[in-house]
Design a protein around this motif. Sequence first.
Motif, short mmCIF file in Angstrom:
data_model
loop_
_atom_site.label_atom_id
_atom_site.label_comp_id
_atom_site.label_asym_id
_atom_site.label_seq_id
_atom_site.Cartn_x
_atom_site.Cartn_y
_atom_site.Cartn_z
N ASN A 22 8.25 -30.93 2.86
CA ASN A 22 8.98 -31.07 4.11
C ASN A 22 8.29 -30.41 5.30
O ASN A 22 8.49 -30.84 6.44
N TRP A 23 7.50 -29.35 5.05
CA TRP A 23 6.98 -28.57 6.17
C TRP A 23 5.77 -27.77 5.75
O TRP A 23 5.51 -27.57 4.56
N GLU A 24 5.04 -27.26 6.76
CA GLU A 24 4.05 -26.23 6.54
C GLU A 24 4.19 -25.21 7.66
O GLU A 24 4.78 -25.52 8.72
N THR A 26 2.27 -21.62 9.53
CA THR A 26 1.25 -20.58 9.61
C THR A 26 1.92 -19.32 10.13
O THR A 26 2.48 -19.30 11.23
N ARG A 27 1.90 -18.30 9.29
CA ARG A 27 2.67 -17.08 9.56
C ARG A 27 1.77 -16.05 10.23
O ARG A 27 1.01 -15.32 9.59
N LEU A 28 1.85 -16.07 11.56
CA LEU A 28 0.93 -15.26 12.37
C LEU A 28 1.23 -13.77 12.30
O LEU A 28 0.33 -12.95 12.43
N PHE A 39 6.57 -14.05 12.69
CA PHE A 39 6.40 -15.04 13.75
C PHE A 39 5.54 -16.15 13.19
O PHE A 39 4.40 -15.92 12.75
N HIS A 40 6.09 -17.36 13.18
CA HIS A 40 5.41 -18.48 12.50
C HIS A 40 5.32 -19.68 13.43
O HIS A 40 6.21 -19.93 14.24
N ILE A 41 4.25 -20.44 13.27
CA ILE A 41 4.15 -21.76 13.88
C ILE A 41 4.33 -22.77 12.74
O ILE A 41 3.52 -22.84 11.82
N GLN A 51 18.03 -29.31 3.68
CA GLN A 51 18.99 -28.23 3.92
C GLN A 51 18.35 -26.86 3.74
O GLN A 51 17.49 -26.70 2.87
N MET A 52 18.81 -25.90 4.54
CA MET A 52 18.37 -24.51 4.39
C MET A 52 19.57 -23.59 4.52
O MET A 52 20.56 -23.95 5.17
N HIS A 53 19.43 -22.42 3.92
CA HIS A 53 20.50 -21.42 4.04
C HIS A 53 19.87 -20.05 3.86
O HIS A 53 19.67 -19.59 2.73
N VAL A 58 18.00 -13.56 9.58
CA VAL A 58 18.36 -14.34 10.76
C VAL A 58 17.06 -14.98 11.26
O VAL A 58 15.97 -14.44 11.04
N GLU A 59 17.21 -16.13 11.94
CA GLU A 59 16.01 -16.84 12.39
C GLU A 59 16.26 -17.45 13.76
O GLU A 59 17.33 -18.05 13.99
N ALA A 60 15.29 -17.31 14.65
CA ALA A 60 15.29 -18.03 15.93
C ALA A 60 14.22 -19.11 15.84
O ALA A 60 13.12 -18.86 15.33
N LYS A 104 6.79 -29.39 16.07
CA LYS A 104 6.13 -28.07 16.04
C LYS A 104 7.14 -27.05 16.53
O LYS A 104 7.71 -27.21 17.63
N LEU A 105 7.38 -26.05 15.71
CA LEU A 105 8.41 -25.05 16.01
C LEU A 105 7.82 -23.65 15.94
O LEU A 105 6.94 -23.38 15.11
N VAL A 106 8.32 -22.76 16.80
CA VAL A 106 8.04 -21.34 16.68
C VAL A 106 9.24 -20.73 15.96
O VAL A 106 10.38 -20.92 16.41
N PRO A 112 11.36 -9.38 8.61
CA PRO A 112 10.15 -10.19 8.56
C PRO A 112 9.86 -10.70 7.15
O PRO A 112 10.18 -10.03 6.17
N LEU A 113 9.24 -11.87 7.06
CA LEU A 113 8.82 -12.37 5.75
C LEU A 113 7.61 -11.57 5.26
O LEU A 113 6.83 -11.06 6.05
N ASN A 114 7.49 -11.50 3.94
CA ASN A 114 6.32 -10.86 3.31
C ASN A 114 5.10 -11.76 3.42
O ASN A 114 3.97 -11.27 3.52
N VAL A 118 8.70 -19.48 -0.09
CA VAL A 118 9.09 -20.88 0.06
C VAL A 118 10.56 -20.94 -0.35
O VAL A 118 11.07 -20.03 -1.00
N HIS A 119 11.24 -22.00 0.05
CA HIS A 119 12.69 -22.05 -0.17
C HIS A 119 13.05 -22.07 -1.65
O HIS A 119 12.44 -22.78 -2.44
N ASN A 120 14.08 -21.29 -2.01
CA ASN A 120 14.61 -21.37 -3.37
C ASN A 120 15.61 -22.52 -3.44
O ASN A 120 15.76 -23.29 -2.48
C1 9YT Z 1 12.81 -24.31 10.84
C2 9YT Z 1 12.55 -23.74 9.51
O1 9YT Z 1 13.16 -22.80 9.10
N1 9YT Z 1 11.60 -24.35 8.78
C3 9YT Z 1 11.17 -23.93 7.49
C4 9YT Z 1 9.93 -23.10 7.54
C5 9YT Z 1 10.16 -21.72 8.08
N2 9YT Z 1 10.49 -21.70 9.41
C6 9YT Z 1 8.95 -20.85 7.84
O2 9YT Z 1 8.84 -20.32 6.77
O3 9YT Z 1 8.13 -20.67 8.72
#
Ligand code: 9YT
Length: 140
Positions: A22-24, A26-28, A39-41, A51-53, A58-60, A104-106, A112-114, A118-120
């Motif tokens: 679904n996605w990739e 890059t965790r800057l 902070f990720h692109i 779906q995500m949960h 928390v996430e912006a 493309k999302l910020v 912070p993530l380690n 990836v989603h469980n």
């Molecule tokens: C918008 C969103 O949560 N997408 C899944 C990927 C996540 N943002 C990430 O790990 O960077």
Amino acid sequence: MLVRYLKDAEKTARRIISPDGNWESTRLLLKDDQMGFSFHITTIYEGVDFQMHYQHHVEAVYCISGEGEVETLADGKVYPVTPGTLYNLDKHDKHTLRAFREMKLVCVFNPPLNGKEVHNAEGAYELDAEAVSELEAVSE
Ligand code: 9YT
């Protein structure tokens, strides 16, 4: 000061390709950087609907490009996502994201993530995921 370039980071283990296709992302910035957030692109591939949960974070999310929508499942509200949209999962909201065109999302996470999350099965990230080591980050 800490400076990183997306073009360089994309060539390292900071770039995570989700096994669900679904996605990739890059965790800057990650937990080890000690900024208090990650902070990720993120690229959401065209046509996906998933779906995500995030029960533990928390996430912006800020949209740079593309077109889609996000739905909060508790109330069925649907919000368009286009360049300039910021949506915030401030209540650990269960949600569905749909991409009509590649987006493309910020993404900013607290805590912070380690690095290797990836989603469980519930669409969440575990708090104790493996970190991306600097050695791995420069050697790949
Ligand atoms: C918008 C969103 O949560 N997408 C899944 C990927 C996540 N943002 C990430 O790990 O960077």
